[in-house]
Design an enzyme around this catalytic site. Structure first.
Site, PDB file in Angstrom:
ATOM      1  N   ARG A  63       0.832  -1.212   0.000  1.00  9.20           N
ATOM      2  CA  ARG A  63       0.000   0.000   0.000  1.00  9.20           C
ATOM      3  C   ARG A  63       0.868   1.264   0.000  1.00  9.20           C
ATOM      4  NH1 ARG A  63      -3.173   2.723   4.340  1.00  9.20           N
ATOM      5  NH2 ARG A  63      -5.051   3.617   3.385  1.00  9.20           N
ATOM      6  N   HIS A  67       0.418   4.246  -2.671  1.00  7.80           N
ATOM      7  CA  HIS A  67       0.127   5.609  -2.240  1.00  7.80           C
ATOM      8  C   HIS A  67       1.239   6.576  -2.629  1.00  7.80           C
ATOM      9  CE1 HIS A  67      -3.355   5.149   0.817  1.00  7.80           C
ATOM     10  NE2 HIS A  67      -3.440   4.213  -0.116  1.00  7.80           N
ATOM     11  N   ASP A  68       2.458   6.087  -2.742  1.00 10.67           N
ATOM     12  CA  ASP A  68       3.552   6.938  -3.201  1.00 10.67           C
ATOM     13  C   ASP A  68       3.411   7.227  -4.687  1.00 10.67           C
ATOM     14  OD1 ASP A  68       6.081   8.326  -2.988  1.00 10.67           O
ATOM     15  OD2 ASP A  68       6.987   6.610  -3.999  1.00 10.67           O
ATOM     16  N   VAL A  71       0.613   9.676  -6.177  1.00 11.71           N
ATOM     17  CA  VAL A  71       0.669  11.102  -5.832  1.00 11.71           C
ATOM     18  C   VAL A  71       1.955  11.683  -6.404  1.00 11.71           C
ATOM     19  CG1 VAL A  71       0.656  12.788  -3.964  1.00 11.71           C
ATOM     20  CG2 VAL A  71      -0.674  10.674  -3.750  1.00 11.71           C
ATOM     21  N   GLY A  73       3.809  10.716  -8.714  1.00  6.75           N
ATOM     22  CA  GLY A  73       4.808   9.762  -9.178  1.00  6.75           C
ATOM     23  C   GLY A  73       5.553   9.016  -8.091  1.00  6.75           C
ATOM     24  N   ASP A  75       8.290   8.666  -6.270  1.00  3.47           N
ATOM     25  CA  ASP A  75       9.480   9.435  -5.921  1.00  3.47           C
ATOM     26  C   ASP A  75       9.813   9.400  -4.432  1.00  3.47           C
ATOM     27  OD1 ASP A  75       7.399  10.920  -4.913  1.00  3.47           O
ATOM     28  OD2 ASP A  75       8.006  12.815  -5.842  1.00  3.47           O
ATOM     29  N   SER A  77       8.102  10.417  -2.008  1.00  2.00           N
ATOM     30  CA  SER A  77       7.638  11.604  -1.274  1.00  2.00           C
ATOM     31  C   SER A  77       6.793  11.236  -0.058  1.00  2.00           C
ATOM     32  CB  SER A  77       6.853  12.539  -2.198  1.00  2.00           C
ATOM     33  OG  SER A  77       5.748  11.866  -2.779  1.00  2.00           O
ATOM     34  N   ASN A  95      -3.871   8.774   4.565  1.00  2.00           N
ATOM     35  CA  ASN A  95      -2.673   8.147   5.146  1.00  2.00           C
ATOM     36  C   ASN A  95      -2.625   8.218   6.667  1.00  2.00           C
ATOM     37  OD1 ASN A  95      -1.583   7.517   2.597  1.00  2.00           O
ATOM     38  ND2 ASN A  95      -0.672   9.542   2.408  1.00  2.00           N
ATOM     39  N   HIS A 196      -5.996  -6.247  -2.899  1.00  2.00           N
ATOM     40  CA  HIS A 196      -6.872  -6.383  -1.739  1.00  2.00           C
ATOM     41  C   HIS A 196      -7.147  -7.841  -1.384  1.00  2.00           C
ATOM     42  CE1 HIS A 196      -8.616  -2.020  -2.045  1.00  2.00           C
ATOM     43  NE2 HIS A 196      -7.384  -2.072  -1.567  1.00  2.00           N
ATOM     44  N   THR A 197      -6.362  -8.741  -1.925  1.00  5.10           N
ATOM     45  CA  THR A 197      -6.436 -10.134  -1.491  1.00  5.10           C
ATOM     46  C   THR A 197      -5.716 -10.327  -0.161  1.00  5.10           C
ATOM     47  OG1 THR A 197      -6.045 -12.423  -2.183  1.00  5.10           O
ATOM     48  CG2 THR A 197      -4.342 -10.834  -2.742  1.00  5.10           C
ATOM     49  N   ASP A 257      -3.307 -14.344  -3.363  1.00  6.42           N
ATOM     50  CA  ASP A 257      -3.854 -15.281  -4.339  1.00  6.42           C
ATOM     51  C   ASP A 257      -5.007 -14.612  -5.070  1.00  6.42           C
ATOM     52  OD1 ASP A 257      -5.962 -15.260  -2.515  1.00  6.42           O
ATOM     53  OD2 ASP A 257      -5.436 -17.203  -1.634  1.00  6.42           O
TER      54      ASP A 257
END
Length: 329
Positions: A63, A67-68, A71, A73, A75, A77, A95, A196-197, A257
């Site tokens: 995750r 999330h990086d 936003v 790219g 990088d 951040s 976050n 989300h598995t 899976d």
């Protein structure tokens, strides 16, 4: 040794034709072979240790990468801490009290700084940690080659997090548009949703489905009845249950899976944004396909992860190689 100009032309042509934006061609599958040969081993050991201590960490590291990248790219951040003069992304609403695994990245970075100082970017560590997390949670078929050479950004944006990250409360059309903006298509959306598995979600992210779906005062009628009953017991309709956790995939919550897709086919998706994939002909067809063919899911998931990891990367002389992932040099 002299470079063969014909080979150089073929490489450049391949990049333009198949990989997309030219910047992604500055990434290299062997980028650290000579400068940090133990990179993969160090990252894998760090991720393995973290997951052995907390099985949820596999999903958390995956995750962080998502999330990086979404936003501005990939990088690194997201890893930057707030300071008196700098407001980062960690405390943006998607976050805050949710993103986790920063200490794992810190430990891996510290070990890499000992082995090969000022060499490996935090952005590449995130990319590799996500791959290793999936591999360790899913097995040998969930492994893909990762082109490396990203550099770290020197800026972050709390407002961009709120604007650019897909939300579990958004309709599928909005989420699709955010993927398209990043050069990802509807197939990538379905595949990356398959992450989300593994992992858990806080009750507030799906509680409206349990008690007041679409302001109806009733549960979501499409939600499997037995799952609904179980979730209502875990997340009672009161504020103090908002931060309780439920598995995104109750069948095999720690194993990477294709059960996620089987759950959607059986109306047992946890988040409304996940179950919404069954309400669109194109996405529903892909969900059905991956629910039946786990091998093809594993292969295609890796390909979509590589595409995502190419979003807005900094290479060459852009950005920097942070010595500490939490602060700009």
């Amino acid at each position: 040794m002299d470079q063969n100009p014909y080979k150089l032309f073929l490489v450049a042509f391949f990049c333009l034709l198949f990989i997309g934006p030219p910047v992604s061609c500055q990434l290299n599958y062997r980028f650290y072979d000579s400068t940090c040969p133990d990179l993969t081993k160090i990252v894998r050991n760090g991720v393995w240790s973290a997951i052995a201590n907390d099985t949820r960490m596999a999903a958390s590291l995956l995750r962080l990468h998502f999330h990086d990248c979404f936003v501005n790219g990939c990088d690194g951040s997201l890893l930057l801490d707030d300071t008196s003069t700098f407001k980062g992304e960690k405390n943006a609403s998607p976050n805050k009290n949710s993103a986790r695994g920063f200490e794992v990245i810190d430990t891996i970075k510290a070990n890499l700084e000992k082995a090969c100082p000022s060499t490996v970017s935090c952005a590449d560590i995130l990319t590799l940690a996500a791959r290793e997390a999936v591999y360790l949670a899913g097995g040998q078929y969930f492994f893909w080659a990762v082109p490396l050479g990203r550099r770290d950004g020197t800026k972050a944006s709390e407002s961009a997090v709120n604007d650019q990250l897909p939300s579990p409360f958004e309709p599928l059309e909005n989420i699709t548009a955010k993927f398209t903006t990043n050069g990802l298509d509807i197939k990538d959306l379905v595949l990356l949703s398959g992450a989300h598995t593994i992992g858990f979600a806080q009750c507030f992210t799906f509680k409206p489905r349990l008690f007041d779906f679409a302001k109806s005062g009733k549960p979501d009628p499409t939600l499997d009845a037995s799952l609904l009953q179980n979730l209502q017991s875990v997340c009672p309709n009161q504020a103090d249950s908002d931060t309780k956790l439920a598995p995104l995939d109750p069948v095999t919550s720690d194993k990477f899976d294709n059960s996620y897709y089987k759950n959607l086919v059986n109306n047992s998706g946890l988040l409304q944004s996940d179950q919404a994939l069954m309400g669109n002909n194109k996405t529903a067809s892909l969900v059905s396909y991956y629910s039946k063919f786990p091998y093809f899911f594993s292969q295609d998931f890796g390909a979509s992860m590589v595409k995502m990891a190419n979003i807005g990367v900094l290479t060459g002389q852009s950005g920097e190689i942070r010595k500490n992932c939490r602060v700009v040099n």
